[in-house]
Design a protein around this motif. Structure first.
Motif, PDB file in Angstrom:
ATOM      1  N   PHE A   5       0.825  -1.194   0.000  1.00 17.94           N
ATOM      2  CA  PHE A   5       0.000   0.000   0.000  1.00 17.94           C
ATOM      3  C   PHE A   5       0.865   1.253   0.000  1.00 17.94           C
ATOM      4  O   PHE A   5       1.920   1.299   0.635  1.00 17.94           O
ATOM      5  N   SER A   6       0.387   2.260  -0.694  1.00 18.32           N
ATOM      6  CA  SER A   6       0.979   3.593  -0.651  1.00 18.32           C
ATOM      7  C   SER A   6      -0.058   4.522  -0.036  1.00 18.32           C
ATOM      8  O   SER A   6      -1.218   4.547  -0.471  1.00 18.32           O
ATOM      9  N   MET A   7       0.350   5.264   0.997  1.00 15.71           N
ATOM     10  CA  MET A   7      -0.603   6.076   1.756  1.00 15.71           C
ATOM     11  C   MET A   7      -0.060   7.479   1.965  1.00 15.71           C
ATOM     12  O   MET A   7       1.144   7.726   1.860  1.00 15.71           O
ATOM     13  N   LEU A   8      -0.966   8.369   2.302  1.00 11.98           N
ATOM     14  CA  LEU A   8      -0.611   9.739   2.640  1.00 11.98           C
ATOM     15  C   LEU A   8      -0.968   9.978   4.099  1.00 11.98           C
ATOM     16  O   LEU A   8      -2.121   9.842   4.493  1.00 11.98           O
ATOM     17  N   LEU A   9       0.017  10.306   4.911  1.00 16.22           N
ATOM     18  CA  LEU A   9      -0.173  10.556   6.333  1.00 16.22           C
ATOM     19  C   LEU A   9      -0.167  12.048   6.612  1.00 16.22           C
ATOM     20  O   LEU A   9       0.567  12.805   5.966  1.00 16.22           O
ATOM     21  N   THR A  10      -0.964  12.460   7.585  1.00 16.77           N
ATOM     22  CA  THR A  10      -0.845  13.830   8.060  1.00 16.77           C
ATOM     23  C   THR A  10       0.379  13.930   8.970  1.00 16.77           C
ATOM     24  O   THR A  10       0.868  12.914   9.481  1.00 16.77           O
ATOM     25  N   ALA A  11       0.845  15.140   9.198  1.00 14.11           N
ATOM     26  CA  ALA A  11       2.019  15.331  10.049  1.00 14.11           C
ATOM     27  C   ALA A  11       1.779  14.795  11.451  1.00 14.11           C
ATOM     28  O   ALA A  11       2.685  14.237  12.082  1.00 14.11           O
ATOM     29  N   ALA A  12       0.543  14.911  11.941  1.00 13.16           N
ATOM     30  CA  ALA A  12       0.227  14.457  13.295  1.00 13.16           C
ATOM     31  C   ALA A  12       0.242  12.935  13.410  1.00 13.16           C
ATOM     32  O   ALA A  12       0.356  12.397  14.519  1.00 13.16           O
ATOM     33  N   GLU A  13       0.110  12.225  12.280  1.00 16.37           N
ATOM     34  CA  GLU A  13       0.060  10.769  12.313  1.00 16.37           C
ATOM     35  C   GLU A  13       1.425  10.105  12.216  1.00 16.37           C
ATOM     36  O   GLU A  13       1.554   8.927  12.532  1.00 16.37           O
ATOM     37  N   VAL A  14       2.418  10.825  11.776  1.00 21.24           N
ATOM     38  CA  VAL A  14       3.706  10.210  11.464  1.00 21.24           C
ATOM     39  C   VAL A  14       4.291   9.485  12.661  1.00 21.24           C
ATOM     40  O   VAL A  14       4.621   8.291  12.604  1.00 21.24           O
ATOM     41  N   ASP A  15       4.437  10.173  13.782  1.00 20.78           N
ATOM     42  CA  ASP A  15       5.029   9.549  14.962  1.00 20.78           C
ATOM     43  C   ASP A  15       4.138   8.440  15.513  1.00 20.78           C
ATOM     44  O   ASP A  15       4.634   7.399  15.949  1.00 20.78           O
ATOM     45  N   ALA A  16       2.812   8.654  15.503  1.00 22.76           N
ATOM     46  CA  ALA A  16       1.890   7.657  16.046  1.00 22.76           C
ATOM     47  C   ALA A  16       1.930   6.381  15.220  1.00 22.76           C
ATOM     48  O   ALA A  16       1.947   5.267  15.766  1.00 22.76           O
ATOM     49  N   PHE A  17       1.958   6.494  13.899  1.00 24.86           N
ATOM     50  CA  PHE A  17       1.986   5.316  13.030  1.00 24.86           C
ATOM     51  C   PHE A  17       3.331   4.614  13.137  1.00 24.86           C
ATOM     52  O   PHE A  17       3.399   3.380  13.183  1.00 24.86           O
ATOM     53  N   ASN A  18       4.391   5.383  13.195  1.00 31.81           N
ATOM     54  CA  ASN A  18       5.719   4.803  13.351  1.00 31.81           C
ATOM     55  C   ASN A  18       5.814   4.019  14.658  1.00 31.81           C
ATOM     56  O   ASN A  18       6.357   2.902  14.697  1.00 31.81           O
ATOM     57  N   GLN A  19       5.267   4.566  15.747  1.00 32.85           N
ATOM     58  CA  GLN A  19       5.307   3.883  17.038  1.00 32.85           C
ATOM     59  C   GLN A  19       4.426   2.643  17.032  1.00 32.85           C
ATOM     60  O   GLN A  19       4.794   1.599  17.586  1.00 32.85           O
ATOM     61  N   PHE A  20       3.258   2.740  16.387  1.00 36.35           N
ATOM     62  CA  PHE A  20       2.363   1.582  16.317  1.00 36.35           C
ATOM     63  C   PHE A  20       3.026   0.432  15.564  1.00 36.35           C
ATOM     64  O   PHE A  20       2.989  -0.721  16.012  1.00 36.35           O
ATOM     65  N   LEU A  21       3.647   0.725  14.452  1.00 32.76           N
ATOM     66  CA  LEU A  21       4.309  -0.325  13.685  1.00 32.76           C
ATOM     67  C   LEU A  21       5.485  -0.920  14.464  1.00 32.76           C
ATOM     68  O   LEU A  21       5.756  -2.121  14.370  1.00 32.76           O
ATOM     69  N   THR A  22       6.147  -0.101  15.249  1.00 27.64           N
ATOM     70  CA  THR A  22       7.222  -0.619  16.094  1.00 27.64           C
ATOM     71  C   THR A  22       6.668  -1.577  17.141  1.00 27.64           C
ATOM     72  O   THR A  22       7.245  -2.625  17.416  1.00 27.64           O
ATOM     73  N   ASP A  23       5.515  -1.229  17.714  1.00 27.75           N
ATOM     74  CA  ASP A  23       4.910  -2.058  18.764  1.00 27.75           C
ATOM     75  C   ASP A  23       4.429  -3.406  18.237  1.00 27.75           C
ATOM     76  O   ASP A  23       4.455  -4.402  18.968  1.00 27.75           O
ATOM     77  N   VAL A  24       3.964  -3.460  16.993  1.00 28.98           N
ATOM     78  CA  VAL A  24       3.384  -4.705  16.454  1.00 28.98           C
ATOM     79  C   VAL A  24       4.347  -5.412  15.503  1.00 28.98           C
ATOM     80  O   VAL A  24       3.932  -6.239  14.696  1.00 28.98           O
TER      81      VAL A  24
END
Length: 306
Positions: A242-261
């Protein structure tokens, strides 16, 4: 249209024996192991306390608990019992029972999503959420009827029909003390690969068009000395990119979520329109490119469980 909807990720709750309130699937795959019984090589038994099937590795196998460590080993673990196959980390292993399969689960926490995958021979699925105080707070039935794979009157009357192989319900109400009931009806060939519950999270402004989907096939395709092709069908795993577009506010949250899982299989839903964009598995890699001040590009590659 440049994108589909935001990617949905369900991190599953591990269904423990204490959470299983009831089921109509018996745990009688094989006889229970007995210390006084002598087993031959390849004999199979179950340990109901562990919900697992074991196979004997030796003849005259007496008094060796399958769960105990032995050198050399006397038993090998085959896998979960039929009752517990929907809750192992495999899509291809299915609970099999003719006509009807039912489970009642008390997760002990709020659940917002239910996924039932790799359904064979299904007719309908009913999902309910029953709270001890408020009663039935959710009741939905989904038809699993076969539909034509192509449009047109000829296809409707004579063409091949395909039945849905999965049900995704993402609107369960949050009642931490409630039971979740799953009732599936079907034919004599009824089987279910995965029953998954958890809380969903959504990321990105949308999965862009151009998403790639496919499978990794583990079947053997070899030629013998005469040139004939020998095919041995084995399991397969779904793949998606998948190719997605993230908002600036999502970058750290998504990066941390992927690290956790990073070592946890999850249910990834790229689009509810295409079954093939649903992958139960893990991500192989991801890249977030901070391209703009307010938005960032993200590439995510997924690999499913077999």
């Amino acid at each position: 249209m440049s994108s589909m909807h935001a990617i949905t990720v369900v991190r599953p709750i591990a269904v423990l024996p204490s959470m299983l309130v009831s089921t109509d699937v018996p745990e009688t795959d094989y006889a229970e192991w007995a210390s006084g019984t002598t087993y031959a090589k390849d004999d199979r038994v179950i340990l109901a306390a562990q919900h697992k099937v074991y196979q004997s590795l030796a003849d005259s196998n007496t008094g060796n608990n399958p769960a105990a460590v032995a050198i050399p080993p006397k038993w090998i673990e085959v896998g979960p019992t039929n009752r517990w196959k929907p809750f192992d980390k495999s899509v291809s292993s299915q609970v099999v029972q003719a006509d009807a399969i039912s489970y009642r689960i008390k997760p002990g926490q709020a659940v917002t999503s239910l996924g039932v995958l790799n359904i064979r021979g299904g007719v309908s699925l009913r999902a309910r959420v029953i709270d001890p105080t408020h009663g039935t707070v959710y009741d939905k039935t989904v038809a699993l009827s076969r539909s034509p794979i192509a449009p047109g009157w000829w296809a409707w009357f004579f063409g091949e029909r395909r039945a849905p192989t999965q049900v995704l319900l993402q609107d369960l109400p949050s009642y931490p003390g409630a039971d979740i009931l799953i009732d599936i009806t079907g034919t004599v060939e009824l089987a279910v690969g995965v029953i998954l519950i958890g809380q969903q999270r959504q990321f990105s402004m949308g999965v862009r068009m151009g998403a790639r989907v496919g499978i990794q096939d583990y079947s053997r395709k070899e030629r013998n000395e005469f040139g004939d092709v020998m095919l041995v069908e084995r399991a397969f795993a779904r793949r998606a990119s998948f190719s997605m577009l993230l908002t600036a506010a999502e970058v750290d949250a998504f990066n941390q979520f992927l690290t956790d899982v990073r070592a946890t299989p999850c249910l990834w839903i790229g689009s509810s329109r295409y079954e093939s964009t649903t992958v139960y598995g893990f991500y192989k890699n991801f890249d977030i490119v901070i391209s703009y001040f307010n938005y960032s590009d993200c590439e995510l590659e997924l690999e499913g469980l077999t």
